[in-house]
Design an enzyme around this catalytic site. Structure first.
Site, PDB file in Angstrom:
ATOM      1  N   CYS A   1       4.701 -20.495  -0.574  1.00 20.26           N
ATOM      2  CA  CYS A   1       4.444 -19.121  -0.132  1.00 20.26           C
ATOM      3  C   CYS A   1       4.493 -18.140  -1.303  1.00 20.26           C
ATOM      4  CB  CYS A   1       5.486 -18.776   0.929  1.00 20.26           C
ATOM      5  SG  CYS A   1       5.691 -17.029   1.279  1.00 20.26           S
TER       6      CYS A   1
ATOM      7  N   CYS B   1       6.964 -15.248  -0.930  1.00 23.09           N
ATOM      8  CA  CYS B   1       8.333 -15.776  -1.054  1.00 23.09           C
ATOM      9  C   CYS B   1       8.737 -15.878  -2.511  1.00 23.09           C
ATOM     10  CB  CYS B   1       8.443 -17.160  -0.409  1.00 23.09           C
ATOM     11  SG  CYS B   1       8.056 -17.199   1.351  1.00 23.09           S
TER      12      CYS B   1
END
Length: 102
Positions: A29, A32
């Site tokens: 991600c 993230c």
């Protein structure tokens, strides 16, 4: 920032008497990856615990808290979920949300 598995989650989060921020994220991600350094910086500056949960390694935890998007940061106080922040968040936004729990 310590990564928790399902067994550790109950001890470190649900049995914690203070405020805990749990970052549900994934290695693949992009947002993230941007969020992680902010949380690591915060960890050295604040008086509450910050943990991470990899949704791919702990899908049962992600399911338990209905994590449908990453990053999702959940704020717990005395073991009770109080707030969820979905998506990348600025340091100031995270601190504002924590202040509301104090």
């Amino acid at each position: 920032m310590k990564e928790l598995n399902t067994q550790e989650f109950d001890t470190h989060v649900l049995e914690n008497e203070g405020i805990v921020l749990v970052d549900f994220s994934a290695t693949w991600c992009g947002p993230c990856k941007m969020q992680k350094p902010i949380l690591e910086e915060l960890e050295s500056e604040v008086d509450f615990d910050i943990y991470s949960v990899d949704v791919d390694r702990s899908p049962e935890l992600a399911g338990r808290y209905n994590v449908n998007a990453v990053p999702s940061m959940m704020l717990f106080k005395k073991g009770t979920l109080k707030n969820t922040l979905v998506g990348f968040q600025a340091k100031e936004v995270i601190l504002e949300e924590v202040e509301k729990l104090k």
